[in-house]
Every structure is written in structure tokens, then in C-alpha cells.
Design a protein around this motif. Structure first.
Motif, PDB file in Angstrom:
ATOM      1  N   ASP A 179       0.806  -1.212   0.000  1.00 30.25           N
ATOM      2  CA  ASP A 179       0.000   0.000   0.000  1.00 30.25           C
ATOM      3  C   ASP A 179       0.841   1.264   0.000  1.00 30.25           C
ATOM      4  N   LEU A 180       2.156   1.128  -0.074  1.00 30.80           N
ATOM      5  CA  LEU A 180       3.025   2.284  -0.076  1.00 30.80           C
ATOM      6  C   LEU A 180       2.811   3.079  -1.360  1.00 30.80           C
ATOM      7  N   VAL A 181       2.522   4.364  -1.207  1.00 37.24           N
ATOM      8  CA  VAL A 181       2.223   5.227  -2.346  1.00 37.24           C
ATOM      9  C   VAL A 181       3.538   5.787  -2.865  1.00 37.24           C
ATOM     10  N   GLY A 182       4.044   5.218  -3.937  1.00 35.42           N
ATOM     11  CA  GLY A 182       5.289   5.692  -4.535  1.00 35.42           C
ATOM     12  C   GLY A 182       6.443   5.608  -3.550  1.00 35.42           C
ATOM     13  N   SER A 183       7.291   6.608  -3.556  1.00 35.41           N
ATOM     14  CA  SER A 183       8.442   6.682  -2.658  1.00 35.41           C
ATOM     15  C   SER A 183       8.316   7.824  -1.668  1.00 35.41           C
ATOM     16  N   TRP A 232       4.133   7.435   2.353  1.00 31.92           N
ATOM     17  CA  TRP A 232       2.734   7.429   2.795  1.00 31.92           C
ATOM     18  C   TRP A 232       2.073   6.134   2.358  1.00 31.92           C
ATOM     19  N   TYR A 233       1.184   5.614   3.228  1.00 34.15           N
ATOM     20  CA  TYR A 233       0.471   4.372   2.971  1.00 34.15           C
ATOM     21  C   TYR A 233      -1.009   4.678   2.745  1.00 34.15           C
ATOM     22  N   LYS A 234      -1.603   3.909   1.870  1.00 34.51           N
ATOM     23  CA  LYS A 234      -3.050   4.027   1.620  1.00 34.51           C
ATOM     24  C   LYS A 234      -3.770   3.132   2.625  1.00 34.51           C
ATOM     25  N   LEU A 268      -4.440   8.713   3.459  1.00 30.55           N
ATOM     26  CA  LEU A 268      -3.014   8.455   3.376  1.00 30.55           C
ATOM     27  C   LEU A 268      -2.400   8.651   4.763  1.00 30.55           C
ATOM     28  N   LYS A 269      -1.597   7.684   5.188  1.00 33.18           N
ATOM     29  CA  LYS A 269      -1.011   7.748   6.528  1.00 33.18           C
ATOM     30  C   LYS A 269       0.475   7.438   6.465  1.00 33.18           C
ATOM     31  N   ARG A 270       1.189   7.982   7.434  1.00 35.62           N
ATOM     32  CA  ARG A 270       2.586   7.635   7.639  1.00 35.62           C
ATOM     33  C   ARG A 270       2.854   7.604   9.141  1.00 35.62           C
ATOM     34  N   GLU A 317      -1.878  11.740   9.033  1.00 32.71           N
ATOM     35  CA  GLU A 317      -2.765  11.332   7.937  1.00 32.71           C
ATOM     36  C   GLU A 317      -3.052  12.510   7.019  1.00 32.71           C
ATOM     37  N   ARG A 318      -3.307  12.190   5.798  1.00 29.02           N
ATOM     38  CA  ARG A 318      -3.697  13.156   4.771  1.00 29.02           C
ATOM     39  C   ARG A 318      -4.904  12.596   4.020  1.00 29.02           C
ATOM     40  N   ILE A 319      -5.779  13.472   3.612  1.00 27.00           N
ATOM     41  CA  ILE A 319      -6.936  13.075   2.811  1.00 27.00           C
ATOM     42  C   ILE A 319      -6.602  13.327   1.340  1.00 27.00           C
TER      43      ILE A 319
END
Length: 338
Positions: A224-228, A231-233, A238-240, A280-282
Motif C-alpha cells: 500500500d506504499l504510495v510511490g516513494s 505514505w500508505y493508503k 493516506l497515513k505515515r 494522515e492526509r486526505i
């Protein structure tokens, strides 16, 4: 003189007279009878002979062992109480470091030098690394943590951590600084092609909905890692994860330090704390309307909006005229009329 002793004396005198006036055979027989009589008389005393000394020795031994056990237990309890006090002291000294680290994390994510989009590992490291003095309190000293895990020549950038500090503390409240509190902020996330190293966040962010005991499909994994960006979905967000590690160590050498420093005295204790914070980010695609400044919605022929509206300024909405076709309608994405 007791009657028994008088009787014995009389028997002895009579036996002496008989021995003097009788033959040797009679003397031997009389002596044998006298010896048997005396042995028979003292037999009751011999039965109890040797009973007092072993009893006294046994009682003394029990008393000594019991006293030793009580003293040993008392020393152990005193030592345990001292260790508990030392652990509480170093724990109280290490806990404020968590508040310092959380304040720095808040300052980092509010920093205007970060990109307006979701900040990546590189952006966070660049902002805090190039402006480390702005994230250092007055009594702190910045540290660099190094861990060589690539086994290559030289130390790479990913093998160093600059978000670590130390500051002196007084654990026994005598006015002298006797320990150092060390703490660091770990937020970097590895890509899925290699394992984590000690300079990165220890695990993925937590999922608040995964507390029911059943494995859920939206728990963050490396897939679920979003790119590099780190952040994880997780669900619709989105969370880290960010980790804070802190420990208090005693000062054992005051060479080069001021007069307000001293060597740590007493029992030495060590307490290490771990704190995890998830940011977290939306994602932007969750918003129907995304606007930077003041937003005014005033169409001339009506409008239906499905979803969330986000603006960094004021939201002004009105309709033109009184006709039904000029009505502005806002719907939730989950609304039946959406």
C-alpha cells in the motif's frame, strides 16, 4: 543426706567388712553385686544423657538460619526499593523528551517550506536537515546517528539520521546535572525492495478500524506504499508513521564540562521509551471542489454538487433569482439523490 545415700553407705560398709573377713571368692562376688547395684541405680540417668546438647545446638542453628534469612530478605527489599526509585527518576527525566519531539513534529508539518502537496521523505528530511538550528532548543545539542547497512564504501545519506538531540538533566534534584537525555525522530520509510533499517520508522501506520480481532483488508502493508513518498493508503486516507525514541543515561565523566555538572551517584538506571505517532492526509480525489482562496458559488442557472468542498479561504454561496432552476443543491456522495 538422702535415705538412698545412707542405704548405699551402709551397704558399702557391710560389704567392706565382709570382704575383709571373707575369702577372695566372696570378695569378688560381693564386688560384683555392688557393681551391679550401682549400675542399676544410675541407669535412669544414663538414659537421658546426651539429650540437652543436641537440642541446644539444633535450636541455635534454626535461630541463626532464620535471622540470616530475615536480614537477607531485608537487604533485597531495600535494594528493590532503591531500584524502583532510580527507575522512576530516569523515567521522569526521559518523558519530557517526548513532548519536545512532538512539538518539533508539529512545527515540521506546519513549515511553509514544505510543498503544498503531500510531503515526501525527501522533503521532510531536507527541511529539518537544512534548518536543524530552528528545530533545536537552547539546552540541546544536535546528534548524528549512523548505521552502515549497505556494506559499501563510505556512509550514504540514507545511513545517517540528523533528527536526534541530547540535553542534560538533574535526576536527583540537587542542582547538578548528572545525566543526559537522548531522543530522536524516525520517520523515513523504505521502499518495498529492501527491509527496514534501524534509522527508519519501525512499522507501518496503525489502522483504527482493525481493533476487532479480525484481519481486515485495509490494514497498511508494504504493497500500500504510495510511490516513494513514505505514505500508505489506509482506507480512504493516506497515513505515515513517525517514531520517537528516548533514553536517559548517567554521566560518568565530567571532563570538559562546567561546574554545574557532576558524576551520577547511586544506583544507575536505564529507561528507554518508544512513541508512535501517525499522521494522515486526505487525498485530493476525495474532494468534489478544491480551492486555495475564497470560494463563491453563485451560478445563474443552478448547480448540483456531489461530494466534499474544500477551500483555504471563505466559502460564499447564493442563488440567482427565485426560480427553482437557480437552486444550488449539495449532496453527499453517499446520498440516495446524489
Amino acid at each position: 543426706m538422702s535415705p538412698k545415700r545412707k542405704l548405699v553407705r551402709k551397704i558399702q560398709k557391710i560389704s567392706q567388712k565382709l570382704c575383709n573377713n571373707s575369702s577372695p571368692i566372696m570378695k569378688e562376688q560381693s564386688l560384683w553385686l555392688l557393681r551391679c547395684f550401682l549400675i542399676t541405680r544410675r541407669q535412669s540417668d544414663w538414659i537421658n544423657a546426651g539429650f540437652v546438647l543436641p537440642t541446644v545446638v539444633m535450636v541455635s542453628l534454626v535461630v541463626v538460619l532464620l535471622t540470616t534469612a530475615i536480614l537477607f530478605r531485608s537487604f533485597e527489599r531495600s535494594k528493590n526499593a532503591s531500584n524502583v526509585r532510580v527507575n522512576e527518576a530516569v523515567l521522569n527525566a526521559a518523558s519530557p523528551a517526548l513532548e519536545r519531539a512532538k512539538a518539533k513534529i508539529d512545527q515540521l508539518f506546519k513549515d511553509p517550506r514544505l510543498p503544498r502537496s503531500t510531503p515526501s521523505d525527501f522533503s521532510l528530511t531536507q527541511v529539518i536537515g537544512e534548518n536543524i538550528s530552528e528545530f533545536t532548543f537552547g539546552d540541546e545539542t544536535p546528534l548524528k546517528v549512523v548505521k552502515d547497512f549497505n556494506s559499501t564504501s563510505g556512509i550514504q545519506d540514507e545511513e545517517t539520521l540528523n533528527t536526534a538531540w541530547k540535553y542534560p538533566v538533574d535526576t536527583d534534584n540537587n542542582g547538578k546535572l548528572d545525566s543526559y537525555t537522548l531522543y530522536g525522530i524516525y520517520f523515513r520509510t523504505p521502499t518495498s525492495n529492501r527491509p527496514r533499517n534501524p534509522l527508519e520508522a519501525r512499522t507501518q501506520p496503525m489502522d483504527e478500524g482493525a481493533t476487532g480481532g479480525k484481519c481486515q483488508s485495509d490494514v497498511a502493508t508494504s504493497a500500500d506504499l504510495v510511490g516513494s513518498q513514505g505514505w500508505y493508503k489506509v482506507g480512504s486516507k493516506l497515513k505515515r508513521s513517525l517514531f520517537i525514541y528516548t533514553a536517559t543515561v548517567p554521566i560518568t565523566d565530567t571532563t570538559g564540562l562546567g561546574n554545574n555538572y557532576e558524576k551520577f551517584s547511586g544506583n544507575k538506571g536505564f529507561v528507554a521509551l518508544e512513541y508512535q505517532q501517525d499522521r494522515e492526509r486526505i487525498p485530493l480525489n476525495n474532494n468534489a471542489v478544491l480551492y486555495e482562496n475564497d470560494l463563491e458559488i453563485a451560478p445563474g442557472f443552478g448547480i448540483n454538487i456531489n461530494g466534499r468542498i474544500f477551500t483555504n479561504g471563505n466559502l460564499l454561496t447564493r442563488q440567482s433569482g427565485t426560480a427553482a432552476s437557480n437552486t444550488i443543491r449539495y449532496y453527499l456522495v453517499s446520498s440516495p439523490k446524489s
